[in-house]
Design an enzyme around this catalytic site. Structure first.
Site, PDB file in Angstrom:
ATOM      1  N   ASP A 147       1.092  -0.989   0.293  1.00 56.48           N
ATOM      2  CA  ASP A 147       0.210   0.023  -0.200  1.00 56.48           C
ATOM      3  C   ASP A 147       0.618   0.788  -0.441  1.00 56.48           C
ATOM      4  O   ASP A 147       0.316   2.313  -0.059  1.00 56.48           O
ATOM      5  CB  ASP A 147      -0.622   0.193   0.853  1.00 56.48           C
ATOM      6  CG  ASP A 147      -2.237   0.645   0.238  1.00 56.48           C
ATOM      7  OD1 ASP A 147      -2.418  -0.745  -0.835  1.00 56.48           O
ATOM      8  OD2 ASP A 147      -3.276   0.442   1.721  1.00 56.48           O
ATOM      9  N   ASP A 461     -11.386  -6.161  10.431  1.00 63.48           N
ATOM     10  CA  ASP A 461     -11.198  -7.553  10.770  1.00 63.48           C
ATOM     11  C   ASP A 461     -12.147  -8.127  11.541  1.00 63.48           C
ATOM     12  O   ASP A 461     -12.717  -9.338  10.780  1.00 63.48           O
ATOM     13  CB  ASP A 461      -9.667  -8.422  11.066  1.00 63.48           C
ATOM     14  CG  ASP A 461      -9.170  -7.579  11.925  1.00 63.48           C
ATOM     15  OD1 ASP A 461      -9.951  -6.476  12.602  1.00 63.48           O
ATOM     16  OD2 ASP A 461      -7.741  -7.201  12.756  1.00 63.48           O
TER      17      ASP A 461
END
Length: 745
Positions: A147, A461
């Site tokens: 990223d 998550d």
């Protein structure tokens, strides 16, 4: 004992067993005594409400509310201790039943975000250990999501792909379990003596050769990182470097997908002639005017890109600092997914997070042994597991948004690779995959809502795992004897607190969102799972009663206001019992899980510090976000450690040096306030005011917890000590609080 399912296949050996912890009946009896004491405490508060002064009344109300909150949270934590389940896979049975051809392909996702905070050398060690799994290499594909969009990370991955041609055969030949080169060579002497084969000379010779190759690769990468760019001569070795130009920026670049090792290429083999796993570099498109959704966005891009290239039925996702440390983990995990009677509805298998750099007494309480061995196993006892963002194997369909009832309709109990033979060239695959990683691809789709990881929450998550569970899937928590994944724990107080602030803030956002387990999970998951999630989702609001107990007793000392019954009263007993029983059980639980007494004391210290700093500011930030006064952000924790910091960490000296000013000021202010309160309290006890005894015990405990703070304030002078500026601000705030308590209340 193992639970038998109605649809169990008669005569087929089970691939895994589930066993419940013993002595739960005795624990329930013990817990009921604590519940009685909590009820008596609340009854005492209500029936002995003071009316002498307004100040006393407000203090009493604050303590009552705090004790109600503590009591409710304690009740919630019982859900993870009521029914604890341990999983036991049978790898031997799996290998007898299925040959390599029937083993499913596995796509491994490794995520990194910043080459400065997450060194590429650390990243490629994770990549190399993932490539070296003891699993058919033609069924392994390793994806690196960068990223940061950095050519430095791409360069490191390219160099690692070359080194893998030597590293993988070495691991195979000598059956290494630790397959991260850095971890292996760091413990070389231990590993050497642990080998028992007939060719020690051969092993020693090859080990030195491989280590030399690793050091050369390491030197090349470090030299390139120091320069800040890849040399022109190096760029010619791979056409992928053409993706970067002077206009490429971290937050503004096109999508980059480069297949570095093509798993279909007959020439992509190691020095033994065995096919290498597929290796793919992915940097999704970033543009300033488009939201990128942090790690959740990166994971969703990987799900799409991998479906185009390899489409493995199983996905393992790892943080870049969490390397595999057991070569047979994939086979153990397959025991859960491929069990004919109970594996069909398993969405994911979560492993605990372990660390290789903990001090002897776990200075910053990073290991969480009781959490790993009891609490997470307790949620598993209810048929679910928390998805913790790393060290987790997923069934692709469940991660992509499928409901189990829809998946079941087309179910084949043996997992196979659904990717058909693809005759496209590497360049064609790269270009086709780039379209799936653009900023605009998700526009108007269900990605981030019903598909992939959910958006809008820093701990995507946990929310994603809850959403998957509510779609009818089960999940497994598996804590093997040999640790499956090992990472890097924080080595400074600042990193530890920032990490917990992000976690507590994100989890409280989940509780206040549509994903609140009691709302989103209503009639979908049982109450035990709902409460199990809330053990962690309520970290942030737990700061409020903790702060009340840290602030009110010392201030009421000064004012002479008693907040608890005197020792001669029968009402003293429930307070004393609740305190002794809870702490006594916590200590026993820690010791059973393998902690030391000093580790447990460090845990108590860090719990107090986290609740009064990280969790409190996480609570404040969450509320401001709910009111629309700020936006969600994501902070990447620094994995780079200086030599000075490392030395203090190894000596178990808390490093306050780089700590956030506001968190440090809060911490020091509470330490000074309770020190002043303790001194006043001792004076009152000497004068015969024994009714203050519980208050003085509370302040004395807080003072003991803060002994390292006083040392850093008044004794230490190293870079990890507390600055005089923070000391002055904290002393002024503590003095102001005492002044208000004395003259204003």
């Amino acid at each position: 004992m193992r639970e038998k399912e109605d649809d169990e296949i008669v005569g087929a050996p089970l691939l895994f067993e589930t066993k419940e912890a013993r002595f739960r009946g005795a624990y329930k009896l013990f817990a009921s005594t604590i519940l009685v004491s909590i009820s008596l405490i609340l009854f005492y508060r209500v029936t002995n409400f003071p009316t002498a002064t307004r100040t006393e009344s407000w203090a009493w109300i604050a303590m009552l509310v705090s004790e109600i909150l503590f009591g409710l949270y304690w009740i919630i934590t019982q859900s993870v201790r009521w029914r604890i389940a341990f999983q036991s896979p049978s790898k031997h049975t799996l290998l007898q039943r299925y040959d390599e051809e029937k083993m499913p392909a596995v796509d491994i996702f490794v995520c990194t975000a910043d080459p400065k905070l997450e060194p590429p050398l650390m990243v490629i060690n994770t990549i190399l250990s993932a490539m070296a799994y003891n699993y058919p290499s033609n069924k392994l594909s390793v994806y690196l999501s960068d990223d940061g969009g950095s050519e430095l990370t791409f360069y490191a991955l390219f160099k690692a792909s070359i080194f893998s041609k030597h590293w993988l055969p070495f691991c195979r030949k000598f059956n290494l379990q630790t397959r991260s080169p850095h971890a292996y060579f760091s413990a070389l002497n231990h590993n050497y003596h642990s080998h028992h084969h007939d060719h020690d000379d051969d092993f020693h010779k090859q080990c030195l050769f491989i280590k030399k190759l690793y050091e050369e690769m390491k030197s090349d990468i470090e030299t390139t990182l120091a320069k800040g760019k890849v040399a022109h001569s190096e760029r010619n070795f791979h056409k992928g470097f053409k993706e970067w130009s002077s206009k490429t920026k971290k937050q503004d670049h096109h999508s980059i997908v480069q297949i570095i090792i093509d798993g279909r290429d007959k020439n992509a083999v190691d020095e033994d002639g065995i096919q290498l796993p597929r290796v793919v570099y992915v940097a999704r498109e970033k543009r300033p005017n488009y939201p990128h959704h942090f790690k959740a966005g990166a994971m969703n891009a990987l799900i799409r890109v991998s479906s185009e290239i390899s489409n493995g039925p199983l996905i393992l996702n790892l943080d870049c600092d969490m390397y595999p440390s057991n070569a047979d983990t994939i086979q153990e995990t397959l025991c859960f997914f491929m069990d004919e009677s109970r594996g069909q509805n398993i969405a994911y298998v979560q492993f605990p997070q372990n660390y290789n750099n903990l001090t002897n007494n776990d200075l910053y309480a990073s290991s969480c042994l009781a959490t790993d061995m009891i609490e997470l196993a307790g949620i598993s006892g209810h048929g679910a597991a928390l998805y913790c963002g790393t060290g987790c194997f997923h069934r692709r369909e469940s991660l992509s948004g499928a409901h189990f009832k829809d998946y079941k309709a087309k179910l084949d109990h043996i997992m196979i690779n659904t990717k058909i033979e693809d005759n496209r060239t590497v360049d064609e695959l790269n270009e086709a995959s780039k379209l799936l990683a653009t900023c605009t691809y998700e526009h108007g789709t269900l990605w981030g809502k019903e598909m992939g990881l959910v958006y809008g929450i820093p701990v995507e998550d946990i929310a994603s795992g809850l959403a998957i569970t509510c779609r009818g899937w089960r999940s497994i928590y598996y804590n093997p004897e040999r640790k499956a994944f090992i990472g890097v724990a924080p080595t400074t107080l600042d990193v530890a607190l920032v990490q917990h602030k992000r976690w507590s803030e994100g989890m409280f956002q989940i509780f206040l969102s549509k994903y609140c387990p009691f709302i989103y999970g209503h009639a979908k998951i049982n109450i035990g799972i709902q409460m199990g999630y809330c053990v962690y989702l309520l970290w942030a609001p737990l700061s409020l009663p903790t702060l009340s107990y840290a602030i009110l007793p010392p201030l009421c000392f000064i004012r002479g206001i008693p907040l608890f019954p005197q020792p001669t009263s029968l009402w003293f007993l429930p307070f004393a019992y609740a305190f002794v029983a809870n702490n006594g059980y916590s200590l026993c639980e820690a010791l059973i899980c393998g902690s030391t007494i000093k580790s447990w004391l460090n845990l108590q210290r860090m719990r107090f510090i986290r609740r009064t700093t990280s969790y409190f500011f996480g609570f404040i930030d969450t509320i401001t976000k709910q009111l629309g006064l700020s936006q969600t952000n994501f902070v990447v924790t620094d994995k780079v450690v200086t030599e000075d910091v490392q030395k203090r960490y190894e000596k178990e000296i808390i490093d306050f040096g780089g700590c956030s000013s506001i968190m440090l000021t809060m911490m020091v202010t509470l330490a000074l306030l309770n020190l002043l309160g303790l001194l006043v309290g001792i004076r009152r006890i000497i004068m015969g005011q024994l009714i203050m005894i519980i208050q003085i015990v509370i302040s004395a405990m807080i003072v003991m917890v803060n002994l390292p703070v006083y040392e850093a304030l008044f004794i230490r002078s190293d870079k990890g000590s507390i600055s005089s500026n923070v000391m002055i601000k904290s002393f002024v705030l503590a003095s102001l609080a005492c002044f208000i308590a004395t003259f204003v209340f």
